[in-house]
Write a protein that holds these residues in place. Structure first.
Motif, PDB file in Angstrom:
ATOM      1  N   LEU A  91      50.670  53.224 -11.755  1.00 54.48           N
ATOM      2  CA  LEU A  91      51.965  54.004 -11.793  1.00 54.48           C
ATOM      3  C   LEU A  91      52.441  54.585 -10.390  1.00 54.48           C
ATOM      4  O   LEU A  91      53.131  54.944  -9.875  1.00 54.48           O
ATOM      5  N   SER A  92      51.511  53.633  -9.356  1.00 53.32           N
ATOM      6  CA  SER A  92      52.063  54.107  -7.973  1.00 53.32           C
ATOM      7  C   SER A  92      53.464  53.876  -7.440  1.00 53.32           C
ATOM      8  O   SER A  92      54.019  54.353  -6.778  1.00 53.32           O
ATOM      9  N   GLY A  93      53.900  52.540  -8.162  1.00 48.60           N
ATOM     10  CA  GLY A  93      55.167  52.286  -7.722  1.00 48.60           C
ATOM     11  C   GLY A  93      56.439  53.204  -8.061  1.00 48.60           C
ATOM     12  O   GLY A  93      57.272  53.381  -7.406  1.00 48.60           O
ATOM     13  N   PHE A  94      56.033  54.048  -9.177  1.00 48.39           N
ATOM     14  CA  PHE A  94      56.855  55.001  -9.438  1.00 48.39           C
ATOM     15  C   PHE A  94      57.016  56.308  -8.824  1.00 48.39           C
ATOM     16  O   PHE A  94      57.648  57.112  -8.849  1.00 48.39           O
ATOM     17  N   THR A  95      55.471  56.569  -8.029  1.00 47.23           N
ATOM     18  CA  THR A  95      55.150  57.790  -7.579  1.00 47.23           C
ATOM     19  C   THR A  95      55.141  57.984  -6.005  1.00 47.23           C
ATOM     20  O   THR A  95      55.526  59.110  -5.710  1.00 47.23           O
ATOM     21  N   LEU A  96      54.887  56.829  -5.336  1.00 48.28           N
ATOM     22  CA  LEU A  96      54.422  57.218  -3.972  1.00 48.28           C
ATOM     23  C   LEU A  96      55.824  56.629  -2.864  1.00 48.28           C
ATOM     24  O   LEU A  96      55.794  57.416  -1.756  1.00 48.28           O
ATOM     25  N   PRO A  97      56.472  55.701  -3.026  1.00 50.22           N
ATOM     26  CA  PRO A  97      57.210  55.266  -2.201  1.00 50.22           C
ATOM     27  C   PRO A  97      58.345  56.333  -2.134  1.00 50.22           C
ATOM     28  O   PRO A  97      58.683  56.878  -2.910  1.00 50.22           O
ATOM     29  N   ARG A  98      58.732  56.444  -0.637  1.00 41.31           N
ATOM     30  CA  ARG A  98      59.639  57.595  -0.435  1.00 41.31           C
ATOM     31  C   ARG A  98      61.094  57.068  -0.884  1.00 41.31           C
ATOM     32  O   ARG A  98      61.625  56.356   0.156  1.00 41.31           O
ATOM     33  N   SER A  99      61.828  57.687  -1.867  1.00 41.22           N
ATOM     34  CA  SER A  99      63.164  57.330  -1.970  1.00 41.22           C
ATOM     35  C   SER A  99      63.742  58.421  -2.621  1.00 41.22           C
ATOM     36  O   SER A  99      62.871  59.317  -2.874  1.00 41.22           O
ATOM     37  N   MET A 100      64.973  58.203  -3.270  1.00 37.09           N
ATOM     38  CA  MET A 100      65.610  59.286  -4.002  1.00 37.09           C
ATOM     39  C   MET A 100      64.853  59.797  -5.231  1.00 37.09           C
ATOM     40  O   MET A 100      65.055  60.787  -5.801  1.00 37.09           O
ATOM     41  N   LEU A 101      64.056  58.868  -5.902  1.00 34.67           N
ATOM     42  CA  LEU A 101      63.578  58.942  -7.018  1.00 34.67           C
ATOM     43  C   LEU A 101      62.052  59.859  -6.843  1.00 34.67           C
ATOM     44  O   LEU A 101      61.708  60.472  -7.766  1.00 34.67           O
ATOM     45  N   THR A 102      61.769  60.042  -5.774  1.00 33.27           N
ATOM     46  CA  THR A 102      60.445  60.931  -5.294  1.00 33.27           C
ATOM     47  C   THR A 102      60.816  62.073  -4.309  1.00 33.27           C
ATOM     48  O   THR A 102      59.957  62.319  -3.611  1.00 33.27           O
ATOM     49  N   SER A 103      61.829  62.464  -4.318  1.00 26.06           N
ATOM     50  CA  SER A 103      62.325  63.458  -3.362  1.00 26.06           C
ATOM     51  C   SER A 103      63.188  64.774  -4.218  1.00 26.06           C
ATOM     52  O   SER A 103      63.619  64.500  -5.422  1.00 26.06           O
ATOM     53  N   ASP A 104      63.109  65.920  -3.516  1.00 23.57           N
ATOM     54  CA  ASP A 104      63.658  66.783  -4.305  1.00 23.57           C
ATOM     55  C   ASP A 104      64.768  67.609  -3.117  1.00 23.57           C
ATOM     56  O   ASP A 104      65.050  67.151  -2.073  1.00 23.57           O
ATOM     57  N   ALA A 105      65.840  68.312  -3.782  1.00 27.90           N
ATOM     58  CA  ALA A 105      66.748  69.224  -2.960  1.00 27.90           C
ATOM     59  C   ALA A 105      67.689  68.472  -2.157  1.00 27.90           C
ATOM     60  O   ALA A 105      68.023  67.421  -2.308  1.00 27.90           O
ATOM     61  N   ALA A 106      67.669  68.717  -0.838  1.00 22.09           N
ATOM     62  CA  ALA A 106      68.199  68.368   0.147  1.00 22.09           C
ATOM     63  C   ALA A 106      67.889  66.842   0.639  1.00 22.09           C
ATOM     64  O   ALA A 106      68.931  66.120   0.685  1.00 22.09           O
ATOM     65  N   GLU A 107      66.620  66.732   0.576  1.00 20.34           N
ATOM     66  CA  GLU A 107      66.385  65.338   0.959  1.00 20.34           C
ATOM     67  C   GLU A 107      66.848  64.321  -0.330  1.00 20.34           C
ATOM     68  O   GLU A 107      67.037  63.240   0.010  1.00 20.34           O
ATOM     69  N   HIS A 108      66.575  64.723  -1.414  1.00 15.52           N
ATOM     70  CA  HIS A 108      67.169  64.096  -2.692  1.00 15.52           C
ATOM     71  C   HIS A 108      68.661  63.598  -2.569  1.00 15.52           C
ATOM     72  O   HIS A 108      69.156  62.560  -2.627  1.00 15.52           O
ATOM     73  N   ARG A 109      69.500  64.918  -2.075  1.00 11.76           N
ATOM     74  CA  ARG A 109      71.017  64.684  -1.933  1.00 11.76           C
ATOM     75  C   ARG A 109      71.336  63.574  -0.697  1.00 11.76           C
ATOM     76  O   ARG A 109      72.281  62.895  -1.059  1.00 11.76           O
ATOM     77  N   ARG A 110      70.529  63.725   0.401  1.00 11.69           N
ATOM     78  CA  ARG A 110      70.738  62.855   1.208  1.00 11.69           C
ATOM     79  C   ARG A 110      70.509  61.276   0.916  1.00 11.69           C
ATOM     80  O   ARG A 110      71.268  60.504   1.310  1.00 11.69           O
ATOM     81  N   LEU A 111      69.200  61.071   0.127  1.00 16.62           N
ATOM     82  CA  LEU A 111      69.010  59.744  -0.121  1.00 16.62           C
ATOM     83  C   LEU A 111      70.022  59.260  -1.181  1.00 16.62           C
ATOM     84  O   LEU A 111      70.238  58.131  -1.291  1.00 16.62           O
ATOM     85  N   ARG A 112      70.436  60.078  -2.066  1.00 18.69           N
ATOM     86  CA  ARG A 112      71.255  59.517  -3.354  1.00 18.69           C
ATOM     87  C   ARG A 112      72.544  59.200  -2.849  1.00 18.69           C
ATOM     88  O   ARG A 112      73.390  58.601  -3.142  1.00 18.69           O
ATOM     89  N   ALA A 113      73.044  60.008  -1.593  1.00 19.76           N
ATOM     90  CA  ALA A 113      74.199  59.985  -0.873  1.00 19.76           C
ATOM     91  C   ALA A 113      74.461  58.425  -0.547  1.00 19.76           C
ATOM     92  O   ALA A 113      75.413  57.768   0.067  1.00 19.76           O
ATOM     93  N   VAL A 114      73.169  57.754  -0.065  1.00 18.13           N
ATOM     94  CA  VAL A 114      73.084  56.275   0.377  1.00 18.13           C
ATOM     95  C   VAL A 114      73.770  55.262  -0.640  1.00 18.13           C
ATOM     96  O   VAL A 114      74.452  54.575   0.136  1.00 18.13           O
TER      97      VAL A 114
END
Length: 424
Positions: A91-114
């Protein structure tokens, strides 16, 4: 999936039984019904002997997904931070890479804006003619394959359900045609929960290498695609780092076709085993969008999706989930929860009138941005498939179908069908 209970059920974590998840996966519904009868949450043991929990009940899952006290960032994953998650964990591919799927709040909004306006209503509408043309081409090719087959049987997965969303998402992202088949093979391996750690590591490294080469080529020669737009953002590291770009590209590629593939196949299976529901659509008593919504509820192509982590001890429907616990979202269970859908929750009914909010694409800030695209692709695919081949039927019994080795997805390895009369 047979539970491995070690204690009696109660609201406190130490008193709740542990249920070992079967990495082979399979249809989740019978087990879900047994688990839901025990309560809306469950303590589980995942591959690698990693403990976790699952939220199964519709109301409980909706509450959990929307909670500001729940994180997607593995910095809040206690077992991982304490070094107790093995290398090559499936399950590491779902949990460890830094992306919008593994981030919260402002960081999530920044990555989702991509991904910007990639999945807006206008953009999806503009894609419709291209999707319709692709469906027609695939149907024509499938008809030819069936006519060349001695028994007239063709695999709907490999000839229709995979190439449709695969080609659409790759065209959107800008992934070259030469790399698509191999990337799909790797993606299938990476959602497998019954795979050796060495293969997980090798698959992850190969996918990163392929994507890095694509990024390098597109950096030299930008085009009119999402990848080129994302590369432009990496000029400002505060917008997007190269590492985040690769992880986002990987997430979009996998999520952008695996779920739609399963949705199309699960809908075909449901309609072929419930011909009265198919007839209701043909008679105008139900719509194709209704078929899609009922399939997402009744046979969600996602069984248990990783991973969220409470940032403090949480009481969910009277059950405690401790801070730092890795929690799976039990989408397939929530879709058939009698508390939400009534005593006939396990009945496939495209004319179902009373519908609570569907959770199949998530809920809250991490709601799947590609949901409108998946729905559009599935609607066009199913409508045209059954219009051209009104007698289409699955060529084997449900018992003969083999499920992919994953408890994350709920999808069959192949779907042999007989097309029947071709109305062109």
């Amino acid at each position: 999936m047979e539970p491995d209970a070690t204690a009696t059920n109660a609201a406190t974590p130490d008193a709740c039984p542990m249920h070992r998840l079967d990495p082979l996966g399979g249809s989740p519904h019978a087990q879900n019904a047994r688990w839901l009868a025990q309560g809306p949450t469950l303590r589980v043991v995942m591959p690698g002997d990693v403990p976790g929990a699952m939220v199964l009940g519709h109301a409980a899952l909706k509450e959990f997904l929307a909670s500001p006290d729940v994180s997607k960032n593995p910095a809040n994953f206690a077992e991982y931070q304490q070094g107790r998650v093995p290398d090559g964990w499936p399950l590491s591919g779902f949990t460890l890479p830094r992306s919008m799927l593994t981030s919260d709040a402002a960081e999530h909004r920044r990555l989702r804006a991509v991904i910007g306006n990639t999945f807006t209503r206008g953009r999806i509408k503009a894609l419709r003619p291209a999707v319709e043309a692709l469906v027609e081409r695939l149907l024509e090719e499938m008809a030819q394959t069936a006519s060349d087959s001695p028994d007239g049987v063709v695999d709907l997965r490999s000839h229709f359900a995979v190439p449709l969303p695969l080609e659409v998402i790759c065209e959107l992202l800008g992934i070259p045609a030469a790399e698509r088949a191999r990337l799909h093979e790797i993606a299938t391996l990476m959602v497998d929960t019954d795979v050796e750690p060495a293969r997980v590591i090798a698959a992850s490294q190969e996918m990163i290498a392929i994507l890095a080469a694509i990024v390098a080529e597109r950096t030299r020669q930008p085009r009119q695609d999402l990848l080129s737009e994302m590369i432009a953002r990496t000029e400002d590291p505060e917008q997007l780092s190269v590492e985040e770009l690769t992880a986002t590209l990987r997430s979009l590629f996998i999520a952008g076709h695996e779920t739609t593939m399963g949705l199309v196949m699960n809908a075909v299976r449901a309609l072929c085993t419930h011909r009265e529901e198919l007839e209701a659509v043909r008679q105008g008593k139900a719509s194709w969008p209704a078929v899609i919504e009922e399939t997402l509820r009744w046979d969600d192509p996602v069984s248990y999706f990783p991973m969220r982590y409470p940032m403090k001890d949480m009481d969910i429907a009277g059950h405690c989930i401790e801070a730092g616990t890795a929690v799976l979202a039990g989408y397939s269970a929530a879709g058939r929860d009698p508390a939400a859908y009534g005593p006939d929750a396990d009945r496939f009914d495209v004319r179902r009138e009373e519908r609570v909010e569907l959770l199949a694409f998530g809920y809250g800030p991490h709601y799947c941005p590609g949901a409108p695209l998946a729905r559009m692709e599935a609607e066009i695919a199913l409508a045209r498939l059954f219009e051209r081949f009104p007698e289409l039927d699955v060529a084997v019994s449900e018992a003969e179908l083999e499920f992919s080795h994953t408890f994350v997805g709920n999808v069959v390895v192949a779907l042999p069908v007989r097309l029947g009369a071709d109305r062109g």
